[in-house]
Enzyme design. Structure first.
Site, PDB file in Angstrom:
ATOM      1  N   LYS A 213       8.483  13.759  -5.086  1.00 52.83           N
ATOM      2  CA  LYS A 213       8.694  15.716  -5.751  1.00 52.83           C
ATOM      3  C   LYS A 213       9.466  15.730  -5.090  1.00 52.83           C
ATOM      4  CE  LYS A 213       3.938  16.510  -6.731  1.00 52.83           C
ATOM      5  NZ  LYS A 213       4.351  17.718  -8.435  1.00 52.83           N
TER       6      LYS A 213
ATOM      7  N   SER B  33       5.965  20.590  -5.008  1.00 52.00           N
ATOM      8  CA  SER B  33       4.723  20.708  -3.761  1.00 52.00           C
ATOM      9  C   SER B  33       5.516  21.142  -2.450  1.00 52.00           C
ATOM     10  CB  SER B  33       4.416  19.456  -3.129  1.00 52.00           C
ATOM     11  OG  SER B  33       3.444  18.962  -1.902  1.00 52.00           O
TER      12      SER B  33
ATOM     13  N   TYR C  61       5.390   9.873  -1.845  1.00 55.31           N
ATOM     14  CA  TYR C  61       4.408  11.483  -2.654  1.00 55.31           C
ATOM     15  C   TYR C  61       5.796  12.659  -2.160  1.00 55.31           C
ATOM     16  CZ  TYR C  61       2.730  15.649  -3.903  1.00 55.31           C
ATOM     17  OH  TYR C  61       1.803  16.943  -4.558  1.00 55.31           O
TER      18      TYR C  61
END
Length: 277
Positions: free
Chosen positions: A171, A154, A167
């Site tokens: 990632k 991402s 998050y």
């Protein structure tokens, strides 16, 4: 040496016919669409996700398009389940040519408004450590076939996004693992391709967690202008075919990452302003 590397012929595009491709997070969203697009080339698809019924529907779609497709219900947060998935793929098709690490979950909450901090560990297990466990067991098989490792990361794995500390952490971990591994694997015949989508029109943000560790039910990001899931999958297929080192999906994102190097404070300010909106 540098001149030789710059002038050597480009590798032939990868063909997926009869190749065995394992895709995690394949029951919906990017993973399901990726499987459907690859199916037209008649590969052997091994599809993994937790939801058995949805996974089998995707597998049936892929069979209708010409692929062999095996649905293997799998919770990638479970290291033993990751091992079983790779073993099942090898048992069914004799080896593995491509492993697509696509499974993931999102979270959106300001750090000082987070009450359930186990979400940080849970995201790490799903988004990052699953890649370690799957790769550990798949690598000997991939080496035997000069295969390809794919990580669907991402933009949050390239740059910090306010409200998404958990998050981003997961990632960034995923991206760092595969970047280091790529260097280790140089000369082995196994390539590593990392793809960095931005906001894609899937349910990942609504199904992700809030600060209390519960399903958010709403997206914490601006969804207008989100990339269509079929376009995202098309770009992943193209990156896989070229065995690219990495692919950032939009020109705007590529400009933003360059700007982060040139004017990091400006990028921070833009991110804060976007969060307020």
């Amino acid at each position: 040496i540098i001149l030789r590397r710059l002038t050597r012929p480009a590798a032939s595009p990868m063909r997926f016919a009869d190749k065995t491709i394992v895709i995690t997070g394949a029951s919906d969203g990017i993973g399901a669409e990726l499987a459907r697009q690859l199916a037209a080339e008649r590969p052997n698809l091994v599809l993994a996700a937790r939801g058995a019924e949805a996974l089998e529907r995707v597998a049936a779609d892929c069979r209708a398009r010409g692929a062999q497709a095996l649905a293997v219900p799998t919770d990638v947060a479970d290291a033993a389940a990751c091992e079983r998935l790779i073993a099942r793929a090898a048992e069914a098709f004799g080896g593995i040519d491509v492993l697509v690490n696509n499974a993931g979950i999102s979270m959106h909450a300001l750090f000082d408004q987070t009450s359930d901090f186990t979400t940080y560990e849970r995201l790490l297990r799903i988004n990052a450590l699953s890649c370690v466990h799957l790769t550990r067991h798949a690598l000997p098989l991939l080496t035997a076939r000069r295969g390809l490792l794919v990580g669907v990361s991402s933009l949050a794995g390239k740059t910090g996004v306010p409200g998404r500390t958990a998050y981003c952490m997961s990632k960034f971990a995923m991206s760092g693992f595969f970047e280091a591994l790529r260097i280790e694997l140089d000369g082995s015949g196994v390539d590593v391709t990392m793809v960095f989508p931005g906001v894609v029109a899937t349910e990942i943000r609504r199904r992700g967690w809030n600060g209390a560790g519960q399903p958010a039910g709403v997206s914490g990001l601006e969804e207008r202008g989100a990339m269509a899931v079929d376009e995202c999958a098309r770009q992943i297929v193209a990156a896989m075919r070229a065995r690219r080192r990495e692919w950032v999906m939009t020109p705007r994102a590529r400009i933003g990452l360059w700007l982060k190097l040139a004017a990091p404070r400006l990028v921070d300010r833009m991110a804060r302003n976007a969060l307020r909106r």
